[in-house]
Design an enzyme around this catalytic site. Sequence first.
Site, PDB file in Angstrom:
ATOM      1  N   LYS A 108      95.820 -69.439 -28.171  1.00 34.14           N
ATOM      2  CA  LYS A 108      94.947 -68.405 -27.999  1.00 34.14           C
ATOM      3  C   LYS A 108      93.752 -68.842 -28.462  1.00 34.14           C
ATOM      4  CE  LYS A 108      94.738 -63.798 -26.808  1.00 34.14           C
ATOM      5  NZ  LYS A 108      94.784 -63.395 -25.474  1.00 34.14           N
ATOM      6  N   ASP A 151      99.085 -65.907 -23.056  1.00 35.20           N
ATOM      7  CA  ASP A 151      99.344 -64.634 -22.426  1.00 35.20           C
ATOM      8  C   ASP A 151      99.446 -64.952 -20.924  1.00 35.20           C
ATOM      9  OD1 ASP A 151      96.506 -64.938 -22.876  1.00 35.20           O
ATOM     10  OD2 ASP A 151      95.919 -62.904 -23.017  1.00 35.20           O
TER      11      ASP A 151
END
Length: 357
Positions: free
Chosen positions: A191, A226
């Site tokens: 991320k 994600d």
Amino acid sequence: MPKHAITLIPGDGTGPELAAAMQTAVEATGVDIEWHPVEAGSDVMDKYGTPLPDTVLESIRANKVAIKGPITTPVGTGFRSVNVALRKELNLYACLRPAFTLPGVKSRYEGIDLIIVRENTEDLYAGIEFEKGSDGALGLIDYLDSHGASVARDSGISIKPISVEATRRIVRFAFNYAIANGRKKVTAVHKANIMKHTDGLFLAVSREVAEEFSGSGIEFEDRIVDNMCMQLVQKPELYDVMVLPNLYGDIVSDLCAGLVGGLGIAPGANIGDEMAVFEPVHGSAPRYAGQNKVNPTAIILSAVLMLRHIDEREAADKLLAAVAAVIREGDQVTYDLGGSAGTSKMAEAIAAKIAVS
Ligand code: NAD
């Protein structure tokens, strides 16, 4: 003298019945193993004053190989996870979790063949935590405040360290695994768009390591975690070996277990330069303890990984084929696979398949 001395940690909850089932199946392969059973987990707290007695670490250090059942980590009490402590104490820095379709297992997907390589020693699992209101938490909040970062005074704080060295080591492990096992691609998952100095570092070092392996024929790419989760659900066939920091690795490996039919069939290994500990991905399922009910496949497939690790490849192949045959036939499987056999019955059916193979 037996050829292999292996430490056996039955664990707690459903662990002991699963470990016994695994022994039944492994022994049917005829591999010459001397099991060294040692106790760990919440059940031995009273006896030893710790859930991880020194005898456990000493046995693994001596034998270099262990297989374990799951161990409960009580929520919200003083003691930290024995599983996490074992990985840190023995420097088992790579967590390997394959997720592959076994014909006969009900799942929404077919033909899944993914490898998760999870960093095992740092990130939010490093255990650097400050309880709300403690001197440590308040001191840290004051320090951050003096550096222009405001954190609410009633916060608890967990620290996320990600280092160059540990990242380099895990990404190299992923590439070496890919080469040794004929895989095509490594995907680094992060991320980095949000956590620039931790996940950003993970990504930058992953790219550097990919350069080192540029002549290996293994493709490299990266994905934001994600997006990775969505892609795995929509088009898992695009992925091969994934390398992830600790927390994302934990979460994404459960997601991948779900793709192939659930935790009951998901194996794992924790590997360091000198030692390795094999264990299912699932936990101790304490609700089912002592009922001879849960699926032994995950720990038996962990034993398949262990047999490969100790170079008993023929036994590993036989065991995997027997598990696959019993699941395909479907009449000696546990409840989660749609059957009514108990843990021990399923293990005996697997052992019987090996005997006739
Ligand atoms: P869990 O994996 O124990 O169980 C979740 C559910 O998954 C169970 O209720 C059951 O429905 C299913 N399940 C799990 N294993 C199965 C099996 N072999 N066969 C069939 N179904 C199975 O997860 P949890 O309830 O979150 O955790 C219980 C305890 O285990 C916690 O204390 C947790 O910290 C610990 N844990 C240990 C390990 C480990 O030892 N490495 C890993 C994960 C969780």
